[in-house]
Design a protein around this motif. Structure first.
Motif, short mmCIF file in Angstrom:
data_model
loop_
_atom_site.label_atom_id
_atom_site.label_comp_id
_atom_site.label_asym_id
_atom_site.label_seq_id
_atom_site.Cartn_x
_atom_site.Cartn_y
_atom_site.Cartn_z
N THR A 197 0.88 -1.18 0.07
CA THR A 197 0.00 0.04 0.06
C THR A 197 0.80 1.26 0.03
O THR A 197 0.27 2.46 -0.17
CB THR A 197 -1.06 0.02 1.33
OG1 THR A 197 -0.28 0.05 2.31
CG2 THR A 197 -1.73 -1.04 1.38
N ALA A 198 2.18 1.22 0.20
CA ALA A 198 2.99 2.58 0.50
C ALA A 198 4.37 2.02 -0.12
O ALA A 198 4.68 0.84 0.09
CB ALA A 198 2.76 2.99 1.55
N GLY A 199 5.22 3.15 -0.05
CA GLY A 199 6.82 2.75 -0.08
C GLY A 199 7.24 1.83 -0.95
O GLY A 199 6.84 1.94 -2.08
N ILE A 200 8.23 0.93 -0.49
CA ILE A 200 8.99 0.11 -1.26
C ILE A 200 7.58 -0.92 -1.83
O ILE A 200 8.08 -1.43 -3.03
CB ILE A 200 9.98 -0.69 -0.63
CG1 ILE A 200 10.97 0.21 0.03
CG2 ILE A 200 10.40 -2.02 -1.21
CD1 ILE A 200 12.07 -0.58 0.94
N GLY A 201 6.74 -1.23 -1.30
CA GLY A 201 5.77 -2.24 -1.67
C GLY A 201 5.03 -1.93 -2.95
O GLY A 201 5.01 -2.54 -4.03
N ALA A 202 4.65 -0.61 -2.85
CA ALA A 202 3.68 0.05 -4.08
C ALA A 202 4.84 0.39 -5.11
O ALA A 202 4.52 0.08 -6.15
CB ALA A 202 3.13 1.29 -3.44
N ALA A 203 5.92 0.59 -4.91
CA ALA A 203 6.97 0.90 -6.00
C ALA A 203 7.10 -0.30 -6.54
O ALA A 203 7.28 -0.41 -7.66
CB ALA A 203 8.22 1.60 -5.40
N THR A 204 7.42 -1.44 -5.83
CA THR A 204 7.55 -2.93 -6.29
C THR A 204 6.47 -3.46 -7.23
O THR A 204 6.64 -4.04 -8.36
CB THR A 204 7.78 -3.67 -5.28
OG1 THR A 204 9.07 -3.47 -4.60
CG2 THR A 204 8.12 -5.28 -5.65
N ILE A 207 0.23 -9.61 -7.71
CA ILE A 207 -0.88 -9.80 -6.40
C ILE A 207 -0.58 -8.83 -5.66
O ILE A 207 0.69 -9.06 -4.80
CB ILE A 207 -1.11 -11.05 -5.81
CG1 ILE A 207 -1.43 -12.07 -7.10
CG2 ILE A 207 -2.00 -11.24 -5.06
CD1 ILE A 207 -0.83 -13.38 -6.67
N ALA A 208 -1.09 -7.63 -5.19
CA ALA A 208 -0.93 -6.69 -4.43
C ALA A 208 -1.56 -6.98 -2.90
O ALA A 208 -2.79 -6.79 -3.00
CB ALA A 208 -0.88 -5.39 -5.07
N LEU A 228 7.55 -14.72 -4.50
CA LEU A 228 6.83 -14.08 -3.23
C LEU A 228 7.83 -12.96 -2.95
O LEU A 228 9.15 -13.25 -2.60
CB LEU A 228 6.76 -15.24 -2.25
CG LEU A 228 6.41 -14.50 -0.86
CD1 LEU A 228 5.07 -13.76 -0.86
CD2 LEU A 228 6.66 -15.75 0.20
N VAL A 229 7.43 -11.97 -2.74
CA VAL A 229 8.07 -10.74 -2.14
C VAL A 229 7.69 -10.32 -0.61
O VAL A 229 6.71 -9.76 -0.81
CB VAL A 229 8.05 -9.43 -3.02
CG1 VAL A 229 8.97 -8.29 -2.37
CG2 VAL A 229 8.84 -9.77 -4.60
N ILE A 251 14.91 0.71 -4.54
CA ILE A 251 14.80 -0.59 -4.03
C ILE A 251 14.02 -1.76 -4.93
O ILE A 251 14.36 -2.86 -5.26
CB ILE A 251 14.27 -0.78 -2.66
CG1 ILE A 251 14.92 0.37 -1.50
CG2 ILE A 251 14.19 -2.03 -1.83
CD1 ILE A 251 16.53 0.28 -1.84
N ALA A 252 12.66 -0.95 -5.60
CA ALA A 252 11.89 -1.81 -6.25
C ALA A 252 12.75 -2.15 -7.64
O ALA A 252 12.58 -3.40 -7.92
CB ALA A 252 10.71 -0.90 -6.81
#
Length: 248
Positions: A10-17, A29-30, A80-81, A211-212
């Motif tokens: 939902t934010a940061g590294i995850g959203a950029a990834t 799959i987010a 899987l991340v 990072i992404a």
């Protein structure tokens, strides 16, 4: 077209990834707790490319339900991340809230282990990969890092041990260990935008996109090559000396 599941998207590294993998042609799959942010991310990119799953990664029943609901073509997972994680509090151990410690353990360790365990059979069947987000805090202690650093050390060691267990399966495992990345991390940890601005001011820190891109690079290496651990820092961050307390 390969499929990746990204936790904490939902934010940061995850959203950029999510954005980086979708742009590279992956199905994504987010997952995350904030449904509105996931839906916004999905709308911006493409519903055909990104599938949102809104649930708390610490809730095992919700995890099972979410995974069971996956439609085609998102069911066959190749990567899987494990990005979901957080830091709470900067106090020394003797002043820290036990509830903060428990939340970090539940999120950074228990949930990561649970997601990984559930998806291992599928990842083995598809000779896929696992990329775990650790931190330089796994290797370098600092005042106030107490349980956060310990959880990231677990993630690093868990990644290395998975590599040992999965030898011969074709599954690749990597521990990504960033230093200073300017995201919501410090704001969540301290509850203060001022503290966040002060920490990153003048540093030219890494970004979530940095990072992404690194995660995507690791994922797209040849199948015979495994990046075991990867430590990254901004140029303006380095290693501190030993702390010494002197009697007055």
């Amino acid at each position: 077209m390969p499929t990746v599941l990204v936790t904490g998207a939902t934010a940061g590294i995850g959203a950029a990834t999510v954005r980086a993998f979708a742009a590279a042609g992956w199905h994504v799959i987010a997952t995350g707790r904030r449904k509105d942010r996931l839906e916004s991310l999905t709308t911006i990119i493409s519903e055909n490319r990104v599938h949102p799953l809104a649930f708390d990664v610490r809730d095992e029943a919700a995890l099972d339900e979410a995974l069971a609901s996956l439609p085609e073509p998102f069911r066959d997972l190749d990567l899987l991340v494990n990005n979901a994680g957080l830091a709470l509090g900067t106090e020394p151990a003797q002043d820290a809230a036990l509830s903060n410690w428990q939340t970090m353990i539940d999120t950074n360790i228990t949930a990561l282990v649970s997601v990984t365990h559930k998806l291992l059979p599928q990842l083995i069947a598809r000779k896929g990969g696992i990329i775990n987000l650790s931190s330089v805090a796994a290797s370098y202690p600092y005042a106030g890092g107490n349980v956060y650093g310990a959880t990231k050390a677990f993630v690093r060691q868990f990644s290395l041990n998975l590599r040992s267990d999965l030898l011969g399966t074709g599954v690749r495992v990597t521990s990504i260990e960033p230093g200073m990345v300017e995201t919501e991390f410090t704001l969540v940890r301290t509850g203060s935008q001022e503290a966040s601005d002060k920490l990153y001011g003048g540093v030219n820190p890494m970004t979530a996109e940095d990072i992404a891109k690194t995660i995507l690079w690791v994922a797209e290496q040849p199948a015979h090559l495994n990046i075991n651990t990867l430590e990254l820092m901004p140029v303006n961050q380095a290693f501190a000396g030993f702390a010494v307390h002197r009697k007055g």
